[in-house]
Design a protein around this motif. Structure first.
Motif, PDB file in Angstrom:
ATOM      1  N   ILE A   1       0.687  -1.261   0.144  1.00  0.00           N
ATOM      2  CA  ILE A   1      -0.112   0.089   0.075  1.00  0.00           C
ATOM      3  C   ILE A   1       1.069   1.318   0.158  1.00  0.00           C
ATOM      4  CG2 ILE A   1      -1.528   1.229   1.217  1.00  0.00           C
ATOM      5  CD1 ILE A   1      -2.854  -1.553   2.239  1.00  0.00           C
ATOM      6  N   GLY A   2       0.658   2.249  -1.017  1.00  0.00           N
ATOM      7  CA  GLY A   2       1.273   3.444  -1.022  1.00  0.00           C
ATOM      8  C   GLY A   2       0.181   4.672  -0.963  1.00  0.00           C
ATOM      9  N   SER A   3       0.910   5.919  -1.363  1.00  0.00           N
ATOM     10  CA  SER A   3       0.077   7.087  -1.263  1.00  0.00           C
ATOM     11  C   SER A   3      -0.821   6.997  -2.617  1.00  0.00           C
ATOM     12  CB  SER A   3       1.063   8.241  -1.145  1.00  0.00           C
ATOM     13  OG  SER A   3       1.951   8.120  -2.548  1.00  0.00           O
ATOM     14  N   GLU A   4      -0.511   6.548  -3.527  1.00  0.00           N
ATOM     15  CA  GLU A   4      -1.536   6.436  -4.794  1.00  0.00           C
ATOM     16  C   GLU A   4      -2.672   5.651  -4.243  1.00  0.00           C
ATOM     17  OE1 GLU A   4      -1.748   5.122  -9.506  1.00  0.00           O
ATOM     18  OE2 GLU A   4       0.243   5.063  -8.449  1.00  0.00           O
ATOM     19  N   GLN A   5      -2.686   4.578  -3.619  1.00  0.00           N
ATOM     20  CA  GLN A   5      -3.649   3.608  -3.304  1.00  0.00           C
ATOM     21  C   GLN A   5      -4.470   4.090  -2.307  1.00  0.00           C
ATOM     22  OE1 GLN A   5      -0.517   2.372  -3.786  1.00  0.00           O
ATOM     23  NE2 GLN A   5      -0.436   0.670  -4.946  1.00  0.00           N
ATOM     24  N   LEU A   6      -3.694   5.115  -1.238  1.00  0.00           N
ATOM     25  CA  LEU A   6      -4.419   5.568  -0.159  1.00  0.00           C
ATOM     26  C   LEU A   6      -5.328   6.771  -0.707  1.00  0.00           C
ATOM     27  CD1 LEU A   6      -1.817   5.536   2.426  1.00  0.00           C
ATOM     28  CD2 LEU A   6      -3.720   4.402   2.833  1.00  0.00           C
ATOM     29  N   ARG A   7      -4.840   7.519  -1.643  1.00  0.00           N
ATOM     30  CA  ARG A   7      -5.582   8.412  -2.022  1.00  0.00           C
ATOM     31  C   ARG A   7      -6.811   7.939  -2.946  1.00  0.00           C
ATOM     32  NH1 ARG A   7      -3.042  13.592  -2.384  1.00  0.00           N
ATOM     33  NH2 ARG A   7      -0.820  13.487  -1.815  1.00  0.00           N
ATOM     34  N   ALA A   8      -6.820   6.997  -3.752  1.00  0.00           N
ATOM     35  CA  ALA A   8      -7.845   6.456  -4.448  1.00  0.00           C
ATOM     36  C   ALA A   8      -8.810   6.034  -3.526  1.00  0.00           C
ATOM     37  CB  ALA A   8      -7.472   5.521  -5.240  1.00  0.00           C
ATOM     38  N   HIS A   9      -8.499   5.288  -2.438  1.00  0.00           N
ATOM     39  CA  HIS A   9      -9.235   4.807  -1.424  1.00  0.00           C
ATOM     40  C   HIS A   9     -10.209   6.094  -0.871  1.00  0.00           C
ATOM     41  CE1 HIS A   9     -10.750   0.980   0.535  1.00  0.00           C
ATOM     42  NE2 HIS A   9     -10.632   1.643   2.023  1.00  0.00           N
ATOM     43  N   GLN A  10      -9.533   6.820  -0.175  1.00  0.00           N
ATOM     44  CA  GLN A  10     -10.097   8.006   0.415  1.00  0.00           C
ATOM     45  C   GLN A  10     -11.106   8.927  -0.669  1.00  0.00           C
ATOM     46  OE1 GLN A  10      -9.275  11.512  -0.128  1.00  0.00           O
ATOM     47  NE2 GLN A  10     -10.234  12.538   1.539  1.00  0.00           N
ATOM     48  N   GLN A  11     -10.753   8.970  -1.877  1.00  0.00           N
ATOM     49  CA  GLN A  11     -11.702   9.542  -2.763  1.00  0.00           C
ATOM     50  C   GLN A  11     -12.983   8.640  -2.945  1.00  0.00           C
ATOM     51  OE1 GLN A  11      -9.197  10.464  -6.214  1.00  0.00           O
ATOM     52  NE2 GLN A  11      -8.034  12.019  -5.155  1.00  0.00           N
ATOM     53  N   ARG A  12     -12.684   7.449  -2.943  1.00  0.00           N
ATOM     54  CA  ARG A  12     -13.907   6.652  -3.181  1.00  0.00           C
ATOM     55  C   ARG A  12     -14.757   6.525  -2.221  1.00  0.00           C
ATOM     56  NH1 ARG A  12     -10.855   2.565  -4.639  1.00  0.00           N
ATOM     57  NH2 ARG A  12     -10.776   3.061  -6.776  1.00  0.00           N
ATOM     58  N   TYR A  13     -14.194   6.443  -0.978  1.00  0.00           N
ATOM     59  CA  TYR A  13     -15.089   5.912   0.091  1.00  0.00           C
ATOM     60  C   TYR A  13     -15.430   7.114   1.005  1.00  0.00           C
ATOM     61  CZ  TYR A  13     -14.746   1.352  -1.211  1.00  0.00           C
ATOM     62  OH  TYR A  13     -14.889  -0.058  -2.013  1.00  0.00           O
ATOM     63  N   TYR A  14     -14.544   7.939   1.133  1.00  0.00           N
ATOM     64  CA  TYR A  14     -14.787   9.374   2.174  1.00  0.00           C
ATOM     65  C   TYR A  14     -15.597  10.317   1.387  1.00  0.00           C
ATOM     66  CZ  TYR A  14     -11.412   7.599   5.755  1.00  0.00           C
ATOM     67  OH  TYR A  14     -10.626   6.793   6.830  1.00  0.00           O
ATOM     68  N   THR A  15     -16.728  10.131   1.170  1.00  0.00           N
ATOM     69  CA  THR A  15     -17.465  11.074   0.918  1.00  0.00           C
ATOM     70  C   THR A  15     -18.693  11.443   1.721  1.00  0.00           C
ATOM     71  OG1 THR A  15     -18.915   9.165  -0.240  1.00  0.00           O
ATOM     72  CG2 THR A  15     -17.197  10.025  -1.548  1.00  0.00           C
ATOM     73  N   PRO A  16     -19.461  12.327   1.284  1.00  0.00           N
ATOM     74  CA  PRO A  16     -20.507  12.870   2.410  1.00  0.00           C
ATOM     75  C   PRO A  16     -21.642  11.928   2.422  1.00  0.00           C
ATOM     76  CG  PRO A  16     -20.611  14.250   0.396  1.00  0.00           C
ATOM     77  CD  PRO A  16     -19.368  13.516   0.261  1.00  0.00           C
ATOM     78  N   GLY A  17     -22.083  11.255   1.389  1.00  0.00           N
ATOM     79  CA  GLY A  17     -23.267  10.387   1.313  1.00  0.00           C
ATOM     80  C   GLY A  17     -22.763   9.060   1.961  1.00  0.00           C
ATOM     81  N   ASN A  18     -21.735   8.913   2.340  1.00  0.00           N
ATOM     82  CA  ASN A  18     -21.105   7.653   2.989  1.00  0.00           C
ATOM     83  C   ASN A  18     -20.612   7.581   4.275  1.00  0.00           C
ATOM     84  OD1 ASN A  18     -20.638   4.611   2.260  1.00  0.00           O
ATOM     85  ND2 ASN A  18     -18.419   4.963   2.293  1.00  0.00           N
ATOM     86  N   THR A  19     -21.171   8.762   4.850  1.00  0.00           N
ATOM     87  CA  THR A  19     -20.602   9.195   6.299  1.00  0.00           C
ATOM     88  C   THR A  19     -21.790   9.939   7.011  1.00  0.00           C
ATOM     89  OG1 THR A  19     -18.442  10.049   5.442  1.00  0.00           O
ATOM     90  CG2 THR A  19     -19.109  10.719   7.444  1.00  0.00           C
ATOM     91  N   VAL A  20     -21.674   9.587   8.418  1.00  0.00           N
ATOM     92  CA  VAL A  20     -22.580  10.065   9.480  1.00  0.00           C
ATOM     93  C   VAL A  20     -21.937  10.744  10.508  1.00  0.00           C
ATOM     94  CG1 VAL A  20     -24.254   9.539  11.200  1.00  0.00           C
ATOM     95  CG2 VAL A  20     -24.381   8.354   9.011  1.00  0.00           C
ATOM     96  N   ILE A  21     -22.282  11.965  10.740  1.00  0.00           N
ATOM     97  CA  ILE A  21     -21.490  12.662  11.938  1.00  0.00           C
ATOM     98  C   ILE A  21     -22.593  12.658  13.244  1.00  0.00           C
ATOM     99  CG2 ILE A  21     -20.489  14.833  12.722  1.00  0.00           C
ATOM    100  CD1 ILE A  21     -19.539  15.257   9.983  1.00  0.00           C
ATOM    101  N   ALA A  22     -22.081  12.214  14.241  1.00  0.00           N
ATOM    102  CA  ALA A  22     -22.894  12.265  15.308  1.00  0.00           C
ATOM    103  C   ALA A  22     -22.227  12.869  16.626  1.00  0.00           C
ATOM    104  CB  ALA A  22     -23.042  10.665  15.962  1.00  0.00           C
ATOM    105  N   VAL A  23     -23.269  13.760  17.191  1.00  0.00           N
ATOM    106  CA  VAL A  23     -22.719  14.561  18.305  1.00  0.00           C
ATOM    107  C   VAL A  23     -23.827  14.238  19.404  1.00  0.00           C
ATOM    108  CG1 VAL A  23     -22.077  16.844  19.107  1.00  0.00           C
ATOM    109  CG2 VAL A  23     -21.732  16.337  16.635  1.00  0.00           C
ATOM    110  N   ALA A  24     -23.029  14.086  20.750  1.00  0.00           N
ATOM    111  CA  ALA A  24     -23.895  13.682  21.847  1.00  0.00           C
ATOM    112  C   ALA A  24     -23.296  14.590  22.984  1.00  0.00           C
ATOM    113  CB  ALA A  24     -23.915  12.137  22.176  1.00  0.00           C
ATOM    114  N   GLY A  25     -24.051  14.985  23.881  1.00  0.00           N
ATOM    115  CA  GLY A  25     -23.468  15.525  25.258  1.00  0.00           C
ATOM    116  C   GLY A  25     -24.202  16.907  25.446  1.00  0.00           C
ATOM    117  N   ARG A  26     -23.837  17.787  26.038  1.00  0.00           N
ATOM    118  CA  ARG A  26     -24.374  18.955  26.482  1.00  0.00           C
ATOM    119  C   ARG A  26     -24.482  20.007  25.077  1.00  0.00           C
ATOM    120  NH1 ARG A  26     -21.868  22.634  30.856  1.00  0.00           N
ATOM    121  NH2 ARG A  26     -21.294  24.005  28.940  1.00  0.00           N
ATOM    122  N   ILE A  27     -25.542  19.589  24.347  1.00  0.00           N
ATOM    123  CA  ILE A  27     -25.416  20.348  23.005  1.00  0.00           C
ATOM    124  C   ILE A  27     -26.712  20.634  22.645  1.00  0.00           C
ATOM    125  CG2 ILE A  27     -23.280  19.336  22.024  1.00  0.00           C
ATOM    126  CD1 ILE A  27     -26.084  17.734  21.032  1.00  0.00           C
TER     127      ILE A  27
END
Length: 428
Positions: free
Chosen positions: A169-195
């Motif tokens: 695994i090198g930087s080229e493969q890591l960039r491609a994996h990040q671009q493929r899977y680190y997308t807004p539709g593939n992510t949930v942000i959850a916040v809990a506490g005094r908010i």
């Protein structure tokens, strides 16, 4: 009062807010729907590698030191984990710094630098060595049984990868994996506490509104059951104990028997008076600790029993564990025993309301996995569990053809033959 709130940004990012006004802290967690089962065999471990490399620096925080210091400045302690289906970045932070926290996570997920790849590779290889003995043999029971449960499927690969794939695994493969899977539709942000929901939504919108990306490829589904015979992975290791795992392949988290399976796990090992602990530890002194665990994926899962025993106790420990499991297949759990387990289960649900990480996992991971269950829903379904339902579930799922095992340590041929005979006789 709502247990949680969910909002969707225009780019597809989902935001889950859990208001816990009785607390004085907050937890922010980013769940990305990618893990070991999304990886080709030649790049096994790339999701875990990417999780590591994100901490090596971002456009706004070029070094890991600067990134860590920025989190510390808002009361944070950032960490991450990767499993078969999910990568999670999370940190405690002060409720007054939601905006800064969201900006930090946005920098990590959207703008990593992919620097120091070779240095991080050395660290990951050190981490991977924990799963191997001095002869280079795999000694992780989890990894060994995974190969038996899901042969030739990505779920059979270690999440951390192998020495060969990590080296590839090198930087080229890591960039491609990040671009493929680190997308807004593939992510949930959850916040809990005094908010407050409105403040969370504003902070996340400000930080992530520009994030773009398409839908990633779906993971490969698990096919039919593996060969319908018990299978055992034996590994010799020069330890003072034998590490043992019995594993049953079970259906995924959408199956109607998931709640009964969770209750059966508690029947077997929720405390000192649970069945496995009472028999193997308190009555027979065969082990210091024995645990039943349940892992549920989208389309499959496993129910495991894990323990470490002295070599001379191996055969008896296996035999007695099988007796306990057979009892669940033959006799209904007593009403009094079940009432005690359910009471403890419900207490645990109540206690979870005091823990921000439990809440972000329940609602954030639950949203990402399509398995969002409220505490009230869990409460109702657990209260509906009966002895007959547990009996039917055990009979349907704790069956010989679904049983696999991994045994690692200083065993001998006689013990191997005795254990294999015991496993072959289970359920007959």
């Amino acid at each position: 009062m709502n247990e949680y709130f969910k909002d969707n940004l225009d780019n597809g990012l989902r935001v889950v807010s859990i208001e816990m006004p009785h607390l004085h802290s907050a937890e922010m967690a980013c769940f990305v729907n990618v893990g070991g089962r999304n990886e080709p065999a030649d790049l096994a471990g790339i999701s875990h590698f990417l999780e590591h490399i994100v901490f090596r620096g971002t456009r706004e925080y070029p070094s890991s030191f600067q990134l860590e210091r920025a989190f510390e400045a808002i009361g944070g302690s950032v960490n991450a984990s990767t499993d078969a289906e999910n990568t999670c970045f999370h940190s405690r932070l002060h409720p007054g710094h939601l905006g800064e926290g969201a900006q930090l996570f946005a920098s990590m997920l959207m703008r990593p630098l992919f620097s120091n790849v070779d240095l991080e590779r050395k660290i990951i290889l050190e981490e991977a060595l924990e799963d191997f003995n001095e002869r280079g043999e795999e000694i992780s029971p989890d990894n060994l049984t995974a190969r038996l449960l899901w042969p030739e499927h990505p779920l059979s690969q270690p999440t951390i990868g192998t020495r060969e794939t990590i080296a590839r695994i090198g930087s080229e493969q890591l960039r491609a994996h990040q671009q493929r899977y680190y997308t807004p539709g593939n992510t949930v942000i959850a916040v809990a506490g005094r908010i407050h929901r409105e403040a969370v939504l504003q902070a996340v919108q400000n930080a992530f509104d520009s994030w773009q990306g398409g839908a990633p490829p779906a993971p490969r589904l698990v096919s039919e059951q593996p060969p319908a015979t018990p299978a055992i992975s034996w590994v010799k290791d020069s330890d003072s104990q034998v590490n043992l795992q019995l594993a049953f392949r079970v259906p995924g988290r959408g199956d109607r028997r998931c709640v009964p399976l969770r209750v059966l796990r508690w029947v077997l090992s929720w405390g000192g008076t649970s069945r496995l602990m009472l028999r193997l530890r308190e009555n027979l002194g065969l082990t210091y600790n024995v645990e039943a665990n349940l892992s549920l994926f989208a389309d499959c899962g496993c129910f495991t029993v894990d323990m470490a025993v002295a070599p001379e106790n191996l055969v008896r420990a296996v035999e007695e564990t099988l007796v306990v499991l057979e009892e669940l297949r033959q006799d209904p759990v007593g009403a009094e025993d079940l009432a005690g387990v359910i009471k403890a289960y419900l207490y645990d649900l109540d206690f979870s309301r005091d823990h921000t990480d439990a809440m972000t996992t329940r609602y954030g991971w639950g949203e990402m996995a399509g398995y969002l269950r409220t505490i009230e829903q869990d409460r109702r379904e657990v209260l509906a569990v009966t002895p007959q339902l547990l009996l039917e579930t055990a009979r349907e799922l704790f069956v010989p053809q679904a049983l696999k095992a991994a045994i690692v340590g200083p065993w001998n041929t006689r013990q191997r033959q005795a254990v294999e005979k015991a496993l072959q006789g289970f359920g007959q």
